[in-house]
Structure formats: structure tokens, C-alpha cells
Scaffold this motif. Structure first.
Motif, mmCIF file in Angstrom:
data_model
loop_
_atom_site.group_PDB
_atom_site.id
_atom_site.type_symbol
_atom_site.label_atom_id
_atom_site.label_comp_id
_atom_site.label_asym_id
_atom_site.label_seq_id
_atom_site.Cartn_x
_atom_site.Cartn_y
_atom_site.Cartn_z
ATOM 1 N N LEU A 297 -5.534 -6.009 -0.304
ATOM 2 C CA LEU A 297 -4.869 -5.529 -1.228
ATOM 3 C C LEU A 297 -5.804 -5.429 -2.425
ATOM 4 C CD1 LEU A 297 -4.300 -9.947 -2.006
ATOM 5 C CD2 LEU A 297 -2.665 -7.547 -2.256
ATOM 6 N N GLN A 298 -7.241 -4.917 -1.636
ATOM 7 C CA GLN A 298 -8.134 -3.934 -2.355
ATOM 8 C C GLN A 298 -7.799 -2.339 -2.210
ATOM 9 O OE1 GLN A 298 -10.077 -1.037 -0.727
ATOM 10 N NE2 GLN A 298 -11.619 -1.559 -2.699
ATOM 11 N N ILE B 211 0.861 -1.041 0.052
ATOM 12 C CA ILE B 211 0.181 -0.037 0.398
ATOM 13 C C ILE B 211 0.925 0.999 0.004
ATOM 14 C CG2 ILE B 211 -2.231 1.476 1.131
ATOM 15 C CD1 ILE B 211 -2.935 -1.495 2.242
ATOM 16 N N PHE B 212 1.740 1.057 0.618
ATOM 17 C CA PHE B 212 3.093 3.042 0.826
ATOM 18 C C PHE B 212 4.220 2.625 -0.167
ATOM 19 C CE2 PHE B 212 6.865 4.232 1.650
ATOM 20 C CZ PHE B 212 7.030 5.006 2.432
ATOM 21 N N VAL B 213 4.223 1.194 -0.646
ATOM 22 C CA VAL B 213 5.120 1.610 -1.956
ATOM 23 C C VAL B 213 4.359 2.246 -3.466
ATOM 24 C CG1 VAL B 213 6.054 0.598 -4.138
ATOM 25 C CG2 VAL B 213 6.233 -0.373 -1.373
ATOM 26 N N MET C 44 -9.069 -13.824 4.296
ATOM 27 C CA MET C 44 -10.455 -12.138 4.329
ATOM 28 C C MET C 44 -9.284 -10.812 4.881
ATOM 29 S SD MET C 44 -13.402 -13.139 7.374
ATOM 30 C CE MET C 44 -12.570 -13.414 8.279
ATOM 31 N N LEU C 45 -8.090 -11.389 5.610
ATOM 32 C CA LEU C 45 -7.601 -9.862 5.880
ATOM 33 C C LEU C 45 -6.849 -9.160 4.113
ATOM 34 C CD1 LEU C 45 -6.217 -7.237 7.559
ATOM 35 C CD2 LEU C 45 -4.301 -9.528 8.136
ATOM 36 N N TYR D 65 -12.718 2.870 0.521
ATOM 37 C CA TYR D 65 -13.458 2.888 2.503
ATOM 38 C C TYR D 65 -13.057 1.562 2.336
ATOM 39 C CZ TYR D 65 -15.569 6.667 0.427
ATOM 40 O OH TYR D 65 -16.394 8.314 -0.424
ATOM 41 N N VAL D 66 -12.772 0.929 1.862
ATOM 42 C CA VAL D 66 -12.185 -0.871 2.217
ATOM 43 C C VAL D 66 -10.954 -0.086 3.457
ATOM 44 C CG1 VAL D 66 -11.043 -2.896 2.565
ATOM 45 C CG2 VAL D 66 -13.243 -2.245 0.953
#
Length: 574
Positions: free
Chosen positions: A405-406, A166-168, A399-400, A312-313
Motif C-alpha cells: 500500500l505504501q 500499484i499498476f492502476v 506487513m505485506l 524504496y519500499v
């Protein structure tokens, strides 16, 4: 079904066991870090602008000039070659020293035939190359350090990787030009944070105190407002002192390393001590104008609007994690949890009171990711106490992983658009920067009087080294001061023809000039300038250089030939 195994799902059981082994192994941690390095390099390399002759990023001219003075001072062992301090830019010297040392290392690599650049004989181009690639390396380094921080928090390689992805691909840093000092600030902030979190587990290591002191000194000696990052080690050390897990001798080492490093980085200011107060006063006045001109709304921009592009996830996962960390502190106090949550609160409070600018909120990104790592790790450990833990844990991880990943997919899609714009930049620079420069070289005799939007030259074609007359002030727009904006009116055509031969307008300042007048309700002034632009279009010869793509805020440059003599010269040339 046996509650203590996954015998009914042997394939799932094998996958789970493999993931578990790789998740906790220190050897596998190195492999994960290698993957983060490759991913970070793959992300940032297409974003490097390979046009090195000039830089068109705001503030870059000062960055280049001051860094070149450091290079000359080091090469000649003469501190007198350092440039004098001034009210602009509003930065101190840490990044200039970093860029100078990086440039000297690349020069050494060139001498050893490890590097061969066709523009190496041009000091400015070589330095621009150095700055962009140094900042690209810092960008990659930020991802690796954040992985180490999340690993400290979660003890999980896979969770650290999913969060770091996510940061990348966060669009805030990807959108930021690689001439910007923010790419240096981020890894320094993360080094400071990593050292602080590591103190919680290894409070007696002098190396960590040394790292905190040096990284904090570099941060403060880039921009003074980065002093707020000192909150992370400060609250950590206070809590460890309270628990009698941090020694006074380590604090002395931290303070000494901070002071010694700061003295080295402040060398230029020590040399020019006599003008220090006036320079700082000028900078304070400039910053006051900036802060007054910029909007402070929406108040929760950095907390909510800033992350809407993550989906929003992501925001829901953050809210659940923040709530979890908050209530877990009452159940069992955690220094790391308190540091992360209180840092979020302090940064949020400062963010509410601060002007809203996308690049000013990048320090929120790692803090949000720390909170998510802590919240998800809490629930992972909580699952261990449940009777169906071995069945539930794989599904929890699944689930995590989907939830993490979303936002990564959303950010990756946006990153592809950013890469596409970066690829189009070269063609735009050719049309809007190089071609106007060539026009002036071919058509404007020495001494030609040129009016352009000043004092900012970054949005214009690189013509300022040509033997032209740039003394005209008719477009020196006071964009930060409302009272002066109200009195700043366009010249009459007679005044224009008497004072300049050529007017050069670029799309960024032409549009922002009028819109800024409208924003402060100076409608008559806005109308007067629109009329002036229309008169330019109707009366004078106009040469357009327009690209369908944008580079550094512009996609069009218009040259108006005002002088009859120059116009006659052009007709003869044709």
C-alpha cells in the motif's frame, strides 16, 4: 498462547477467517475484478481530453488520417480507399484497424440512439473521440488482465488486488496521452502473458494457443520491436515441450492463427507491395536517426530510475522477491518462475542497450509485479510449514499489505497531480490553440505567408486548414541530424521580410531547438538563434497567447507580424 489458533485475539481471528474465505473464492474473484474495473475507470476518466476538434499529440495526425482511410474502405467495401504506405509513422496497421472498427461501432450506437454527440458530423472529431475512449477502455482492460495473471500466480484475490492497485496508478501510463498506441500495446502484451502462464496449468487448451497467436500478430503489426514480447510464450512453450506437456498440433494452431491474423493486418502493405522495400528502408533510416539522437544512459534506467517514483519500499520488496524466485528455482524448478525471471533478464538486457524514454519502459511494470507476486507467494507457502503458522500468517499478510500500500499511496498522490494538470489542459488549449487560430481567421488574409517550426505541426495552433501559405522553410529544423543542425542558421532580417508575412513560434520547439544545439556543443549556432529571437522581439510587433498551464508541451504561442502591409491592416482594424 495456543500455537494452532488465534484464541487470544478473537477479533483478529474473525478478520483473518473472513479474509481467507474471500481470498480463495472464485465467486469473490469476480467481485474483486469488478472493483478493479471501477477503480480503473475512476482513474482514467478524468484523464480523457474532451477537446475533440483537433489532436495535438505527436503522431496523432497520421493515426487519424490512416484510420479514416480504413473507415472509408470498410464503409464502401473498397480497398483502394486505403491510404498508401509511407515511411512515417513508424507503425504498422493493427491499431488503425482497431480504431476504425471502434468508430464504426460507435456510429452504429449513434444510429440506434445510444449515443448523441454534438460533433458527430465531423469525421475527425468523432474519430478523436473514438480513439481516446477506446484507449481508455484498453487502459482499464490492462488492469483486469493483470489481476488475472497475478491470480494465476498467487491464487490470492487480496494479493492480486493490492498488486494491481500499484499498476492502476502507475504514473508512466497515467502521464501518457490517450492518443498514444501504447495503451493498445499494454493489454495485448498482458493477454499474451496471461495465455502463456495459463498454458502452464492447462497446457492442452487450444484456445490459449489461439489467443497467443492472435495477440502476438496484433502486437507485431503495431510496432516491429514488440516482437520481443514473443519471448514470454516462446520460453513457456519450449519448457512445456521439454516436459512433454505441449503438443505439436497446438503449436500449429498458434502459428496458423498468427499468420492468418498477420495477413489480414498487413493487407494495406500487400496492396502496395511495390513500394514496400523503399518504405521499410525509409523507416529504418528514420529509426536509426532517432536511436542515434537519444541517450542510452543511465544504463539501468528501466531497472532502477524508472521505479524511483514508486518508493524504496517497492524496490526493496522487488529485490527480495527477485532473489527469492531465483533461489527457489534451484530448490524446485518452476516453469512460471523461470519464465518470469528470464523475461526480466531478457527485457533488462534489451533495456540497457536501448535509448531511454519513459514510455518505452512500460512493459517492465507488469514483469516487476509478477516477480513480487511470486516472491511473496513463496514465503506465504513457506510459512505453512512453521509451527506457529496460524499466528504468523496474519502478521505476514499485514506487513505485506503495508509494504504494497505504501507505493500505491505514493502513486495515488502523483496521480492526483496528473489529474490536476488534465483539468487545467482545457483552459490552456483555449488560450494557446483556439485564440491564435481565431487571430489568423480575423487578421490574416488568404495567402498570408506563415513560417512555423516544421515539419511538426502538432505543437502549433490548428491553422493548417486555413487558406494560408505555409511553404516557407526557414524554420524547418533538422533536429535529428547533427551535421545538418550545424549548417541550419537563422535567416537575416532582409531574407525574413522578403519571404514571410508572419512568424509563429510556440514555446516547446523554441526552447528545445536551442537546448538541442547546446547538447551537441553547437554553441555558436545556439547563440545565433538566440540573437535571431531577440531581434524578432525588438523589431516586430508581437502578439502573445500565454497560459499559466501547459498542454501537450506548450504554454505559449507568439505571433510576429513581419509584413508592413499586414501591420497596416492590423492598425486599421484597431
Amino acid at each position: 498462547m495456543d500455537n494452532h489458533n488465534l484464541a487470544s485475539f478473537p477479533w483478529l481471528d474473525r478478520i483473518y477467517k473472513t479474509i481467507h474465505v474471500t481470498d480463495t473464492s472464485k465467486q469473490w474473484e469476480k467481485i474483486f475484478i469488478g472493483f478493479v474495473l471501477i477503480l480503473g475507470a475512476w482513474k482514467v476518466i478524468p484523464l480523457i481530453d474532451t477537446y475533440y476538434l483537433y489532436s495535438f499529440e505527436p503522431d496523432s495526425e497520421s493515426t487519424i488520417n490512416i484510420s479514416l482511410s480504413f473507415i472509408n474502405a470498410i464503409k464502401n467495401s473498397n480497398l483502394k480507399l486505403l491510404s498508401e504506405i509511407s515511411g512515417y509513422p513508424p507503425y504498422f496497421d493493427a491499431q488503425f484497424l482497431i480504431y476504425a472498427l471502434s468508430s464504426l461501432l460507435l456510429r452504429l450506437a449513434q444510429k440506434l440512439n445510444f449515443l448523441n454527440l454534438e460533433f458527430s458530423h465531423l469525421d475527425q472529431a468523432f474519430l478523436i473521440f473514438t480513439i481516446r475512449h477506446t484507449n481508455a477502455l484498453f487502459n482499464i482492460l490492462s488492469s483486469i488482465i493483470l489481476f488475472k495473471i497475478i491470480r494465476l500466480i498467487s491464487w490470492s484475490n487480496w494479493l492480486s488486488l493490492l498488486i494491481v492497485i500499484i499498476f492502476v496508478f502507475n504514473y508512466q501510463l497515467s502521464n501518457m496521452d490517450l492518443m498514444r498506441v501504447d495503451h493498445v500495446i499494454m493489454p495485448l502484451f498482458l493477454i499474451l502473458s496471461y495465455s502463456s502462464f495459463a498454458l502452464i496449468n492447462k497446457p492442452n487448451l487450444k484456445f490459449l494457443s489461439l489467443a497467443i497467436g492472435i495477440s502476438l500478430a496484433f502486437l507485431v503489426n503495431i510496432k516491429f520491436n514488440t516482437l520481443m514480447f514473443a519471448y514470454v510464450p516462446a520460453i513457456t512453450i519450449i519448457l512445456l515441450f521439454w516436459q512433454r506437456r505441449y503438443r505439436v498440433t497446438d503449436l500449429y494452431l498458434l502459428l496458423v492463427s498468427f499468420l492468418v491474423t498477420s495477413l489480414i493486418l498487413l493487407l494495406r502493405y500487400i496492396i502496395h507491395f511495390n513500394s514496400l522495400l523503399s518504405v521499410l528502408s525509409d523507416r529504418a533510416a528514420e529509426l536509426k536517426l532517432w536511436y542515434a539522437a537519444m541517450s542510452k544512459e543511465p544504463y539501468f534506467y528501466y531497472n532502477w530510475d524508472y521505479f524511483l517514483g514508486y518508493g524504496y519500499v517497492f524496490l526493496l520488496l522487488f529485490l527480495i522477491s527477485a532473489t527469492t524466485v531465483f533461489f527457489s528455482l534451484f530448490r524446485r524448478f518452476s516453469v512460471a518462475g523461470f519464465v518470469a525471471l528470464s523475461t526480466l533478464i531478457v527485457f533488462s538486457g534489451l533495456g540497457i542497450a536501448s535509448p531511454k524514454l519513459e514510455r518505452w519502459g512500460i512493459h517492465f511494470i507488469p514483469v516487476y509485479l509478477w516477480i513480487i507476486a511470486m516472491g511473496t507467494t513463496f514465503w506465504r507457502w513457506k510459512l505453512k510449514s512453521l509451527p506457529n503458522a496460524k499466528v504468523l500468517k496474519p502478521f505476514y499478510y499485514l506487513m505485506l499489505a503495508i509494504a504494497l500500500l505504501q507505493p500505491s499511496l505514493l502513486l495515488f498522490e502523483n496521480h492526483q497531480l496528473i489529474v490536476q494538470k488534465a483539468e487545467q489542459k482545457a483552459a490552456s488549449i483555449q488560450i494557446t490553440r483556439d485564440e491564435p487560430r481565431q487571430w489568423f481567421i480575423k487578421n490574416a488574409p488568404p495567402g498570408t505567408r506563415v513560417a512555423y517550426y516544421s515539419p511538426h505541426s502538432w505543437a502549433n495552433p490548428p491553422i493548417f486548414d486555413l487558406p494560408l501559405d505555409f511553404s516557407s522553410k526557414i524554420l524547418e529544423y533538422p533536429y535529428l541530424e547533427t551535421e545538418e543542425m550545424a549548417s541550419f542558421m537563422p535567416p537575416t532580417l532582409n531574407q525574413l521580410e522578403a519571404s514571410v508575412d508572419v512568424v509563429m513560434l510556440e514555446s516547446f520547439h523554441k526552447s528545445s531547438h536551442v537546448s538541442s544545439l547546446e547538447e551537441v556543443n553547437l554553441l555558436q549556432q545556439a547563440e545565433a538563434w538566440n540573437t535571431f529571437y531577440n531581434e524578432l522581439d525588438s523589431k516586430y510587433k508581437r502578439i502573445d497567447f500565454k497560459s499559466e498551464y501547459e498542454n501537450y508541451g506548450i504554454n505559449e504561442v507568439s505571433i510576429y507580424v513581419i509584413s508592413p502591409n499586414l501591420l497596416s491592416f492590423l492598425k486599421l482594424e484597431q
